[in-house]
Design an enzyme around this catalytic site. Structure first.
Site, mmCIF file in Angstrom:
data_model
loop_
_atom_site.group_PDB
_atom_site.id
_atom_site.type_symbol
_atom_site.label_atom_id
_atom_site.label_comp_id
_atom_site.label_asym_id
_atom_site.label_seq_id
_atom_site.Cartn_x
_atom_site.Cartn_y
_atom_site.Cartn_z
ATOM 1 N N GLU A 51 -0.594 -11.504 -13.429
ATOM 2 C CA GLU A 51 -1.371 -10.532 -13.500
ATOM 3 C C GLU A 51 -1.937 -9.959 -15.067
ATOM 4 O O GLU A 51 -0.879 -9.473 -15.821
ATOM 5 C CB GLU A 51 -1.140 -9.198 -12.525
ATOM 6 C CG GLU A 51 -1.390 -9.361 -11.213
ATOM 7 C CD GLU A 51 -1.051 -7.990 -10.478
ATOM 8 O OE1 GLU A 51 -1.155 -7.052 -10.876
ATOM 9 O OE2 GLU A 51 -0.859 -8.176 -8.963
ATOM 10 N N ASP A 55 -6.457 -7.085 -5.336
ATOM 11 C CA ASP A 55 -5.670 -6.233 -5.986
ATOM 12 C C ASP A 55 -6.110 -4.803 -5.913
ATOM 13 O O ASP A 55 -7.129 -4.399 -5.663
ATOM 14 C CB ASP A 55 -6.009 -6.549 -7.659
ATOM 15 C CG ASP A 55 -4.958 -6.099 -8.696
ATOM 16 O OD1 ASP A 55 -3.769 -6.376 -8.475
ATOM 17 O OD2 ASP A 55 -5.484 -5.249 -9.314
ATOM 18 N N ASN A 99 2.586 -9.637 -0.355
ATOM 19 C CA ASN A 99 2.737 -8.277 0.175
ATOM 20 C C ASN A 99 2.329 -8.467 1.845
ATOM 21 O O ASN A 99 1.122 -8.763 2.240
ATOM 22 C CB ASN A 99 1.828 -7.400 -0.374
ATOM 23 C CG ASN A 99 1.895 -6.028 0.158
ATOM 24 O OD1 ASN A 99 2.024 -5.947 1.556
ATOM 25 N ND2 ASN A 99 1.746 -4.902 -0.579
ATOM 26 N N HIS A 133 -9.739 1.624 2.112
ATOM 27 C CA HIS A 133 -10.225 0.677 0.714
ATOM 28 C C HIS A 133 -10.221 -0.650 1.256
ATOM 29 O O HIS A 133 -11.266 -1.517 0.951
ATOM 30 C CB HIS A 133 -9.349 1.210 -0.065
ATOM 31 C CG HIS A 133 -8.062 0.932 0.050
ATOM 32 N ND1 HIS A 133 -7.256 1.371 1.079
ATOM 33 C CD2 HIS A 133 -6.870 0.195 -0.672
ATOM 34 C CE1 HIS A 133 -5.952 1.185 1.220
ATOM 35 N NE2 HIS A 133 -5.746 0.495 0.150
ATOM 36 N N PHE A 141 2.466 0.682 4.599
ATOM 37 C CA PHE A 141 3.177 0.143 3.630
ATOM 38 C C PHE A 141 2.839 0.970 2.240
ATOM 39 O O PHE A 141 1.922 1.748 2.215
ATOM 40 C CB PHE A 141 3.093 -1.405 3.366
ATOM 41 C CG PHE A 141 1.692 -1.577 2.963
ATOM 42 C CD1 PHE A 141 1.646 -1.801 1.536
ATOM 43 C CD2 PHE A 141 0.716 -1.866 3.757
ATOM 44 C CE1 PHE A 141 0.434 -2.354 1.079
ATOM 45 C CE2 PHE A 141 -0.549 -2.256 3.256
ATOM 46 C CZ PHE A 141 -0.574 -2.461 1.913
ATOM 47 N N GLY A 142 3.874 0.637 1.318
ATOM 48 C CA GLY A 142 3.528 1.150 -0.091
ATOM 49 C C GLY A 142 3.385 2.626 -0.011
ATOM 50 O O GLY A 142 4.147 3.373 0.535
ATOM 51 N N ASP A 161 1.317 4.604 1.625
ATOM 52 C CA ASP A 161 0.394 5.155 2.500
ATOM 53 C C ASP A 161 1.251 6.563 3.128
ATOM 54 O O ASP A 161 0.320 7.691 3.397
ATOM 55 C CB ASP A 161 0.600 4.197 4.118
ATOM 56 C CG ASP A 161 -0.394 3.121 3.712
ATOM 57 O OD1 ASP A 161 -1.429 3.456 3.088
ATOM 58 O OD2 ASP A 161 -0.150 1.945 4.506
HETATM 59 P P1 ITT Z 1 0.334 -9.067 -4.390
HETATM 60 O O1 ITT Z 1 -0.022 -8.664 -5.700
HETATM 61 O O2 ITT Z 1 1.410 -10.230 -4.259
HETATM 62 O O3 ITT Z 1 -0.901 -9.107 -3.563
HETATM 63 P P2 ITT Z 1 1.405 -6.271 -4.514
HETATM 64 O O4 ITT Z 1 1.993 -5.430 -3.703
HETATM 65 O O5 ITT Z 1 2.153 -6.454 -5.885
HETATM 66 O O6 ITT Z 1 1.073 -7.666 -3.889
HETATM 67 P P3 ITT Z 1 -0.922 -5.109 -6.063
HETATM 68 O O7 ITT Z 1 -0.465 -5.564 -7.260
HETATM 69 O O8 ITT Z 1 -2.227 -5.109 -5.421
HETATM 70 O O9 ITT Z 1 -0.055 -5.640 -4.766
HETATM 71 O O10 ITT Z 1 -0.179 -3.690 -6.145
HETATM 72 C C1 ITT Z 1 -0.763 -2.419 -5.306
HETATM 73 C C2 ITT Z 1 0.362 -1.419 -5.110
HETATM 74 O O11 ITT Z 1 -0.307 -0.453 -4.343
HETATM 75 C C3 ITT Z 1 1.568 -1.989 -4.547
HETATM 76 O O12 ITT Z 1 2.527 -0.792 -4.781
HETATM 77 C C4 ITT Z 1 1.392 -1.547 -3.245
HETATM 78 O O13 ITT Z 1 2.463 -1.472 -2.250
HETATM 79 C C5 ITT Z 1 0.226 -0.503 -3.308
HETATM 80 N N1 ITT Z 1 -0.649 -0.780 -2.131
HETATM 81 C C6 ITT Z 1 -1.857 -1.458 -1.973
HETATM 82 N N2 ITT Z 1 -2.640 -1.509 -0.850
HETATM 83 C C7 ITT Z 1 -1.931 -0.358 -0.497
HETATM 84 C C8 ITT Z 1 -2.252 0.357 0.837
HETATM 85 O O14 ITT Z 1 -3.143 0.055 1.589
HETATM 86 N N3 ITT Z 1 -1.587 1.603 1.303
HETATM 87 C C9 ITT Z 1 -0.458 1.911 0.416
HETATM 88 N N4 ITT Z 1 -0.001 1.278 -0.591
HETATM 89 C C10 ITT Z 1 -0.920 0.200 -1.287
#
Ligand code: ITT
Length: 186
Positions: free
Chosen positions: A32, A61, A8, A163, A137-138, A140
């Site tokens: 995972e 995570d 990510n 966080h 991202f995600g 947000d």
């Molecule tokens: P990695 O496991 O490869 O690190 P990932 O994106 O799959 O990447 P996670 O398993 O931790 O990471 O998934 C968390 C989910 O929450 C994922 O959909 C992210 O986009 C989202 N996420 C994590 N941190 C975030 C943040 O700071 N703001 C918004 N969304 C977040």
């Protein structure tokens, strides 16, 4: 130098802006485990990544825990973002009573170097709103904290409260203390 095992780029950008050390991204898709507990998932992931890479590494995570859904999607946040998308998560939350739209982002950073796995947790409260902003991202755009969504904040402003930065702060303190005691022990 710290090796961050993640796919990510948003996580990497935030860690690079936050940590004083150089952060190198390592792309390795660690398995995972299924668990309701982010710390368990992160600890199992970092152990596996360390065995594969053979160098000290950390993972992050994270998940979004929505009050009205008893904490869902939580550990399933990545899957839900990929399958439903954040717009649909907002539309589900919109049907709930307004004071049930509280939520919390949580992060567990886990570090492994062959010794005991260390974990560092951080979380931030907020609420689910209609998407606003194009930063971050995600999830947000649908997560509002003190009047602004995380997507309406610069990386710096998000890092001041997020966080992830709270977990990284504990990680950074731990590294500083460890380095300090190894200097004293020399
Ligand atoms: P990695 O496991 O490869 O690190 P990932 O994106 O799959 O990447 P996670 O398993 O931790 O990471 O998934 C968390 C989910 O929450 C994922 O959909 C992210 O986009 C989202 N996420 C994590 N941190 C975030 C943040 O700071 N703001 C918004 N969304 C977040």
């Amino acid at each position: 130098m710290l090796r961050f095992v993640t796919s990510n780029p948003g996580k990497v950008r935030e860690a690079r802006e936050y940590l004083p050390e150089t952060v190198e991204q390592v792309e390795y898709d660690y398995p995972e485990i299924q668990s309701a507990d982010l710390a368990e998932i992160a600890a199992a992931g970092v152990r596996d990544a360390f065995e594969e890479i053979g160098e000290p590494v950390f993972v992050d995570d994270s998940g979004l825990f929505i009050d009205a859904f008893d904490g869902f999607p939580g550990p399933y946040s990545s899957y839900v973002e990929g399958r439903l998308g954040i717009e649909r998560v907002w539309r589900l939350a919109e049907r709930e009573n307004e004071n049930e739209r509280g939520a919390r982002f949580r992060t567990v950073v886990a570090y492994a170097d062959g010794g005991t796995v260390e974990t560092f947790e951080g979380s931030v409260p907020g609420r689910i709103v209609a998407p606003r902003g194009d930063g971050g991202f995600g999830y947000d755009p649908i997560f509002e904290h003190r009047g602004r969504t995380f997507a309406e904040m610069s990386t710096d402003a998000k890092n001041a409260v997020s966080h992830r930065s709270r977990a990284l702060a504990k990680f950074a303190d731990w590294i500083a203390q460890r380095d300090e005691s190894s200097r004293e022990g020399r």
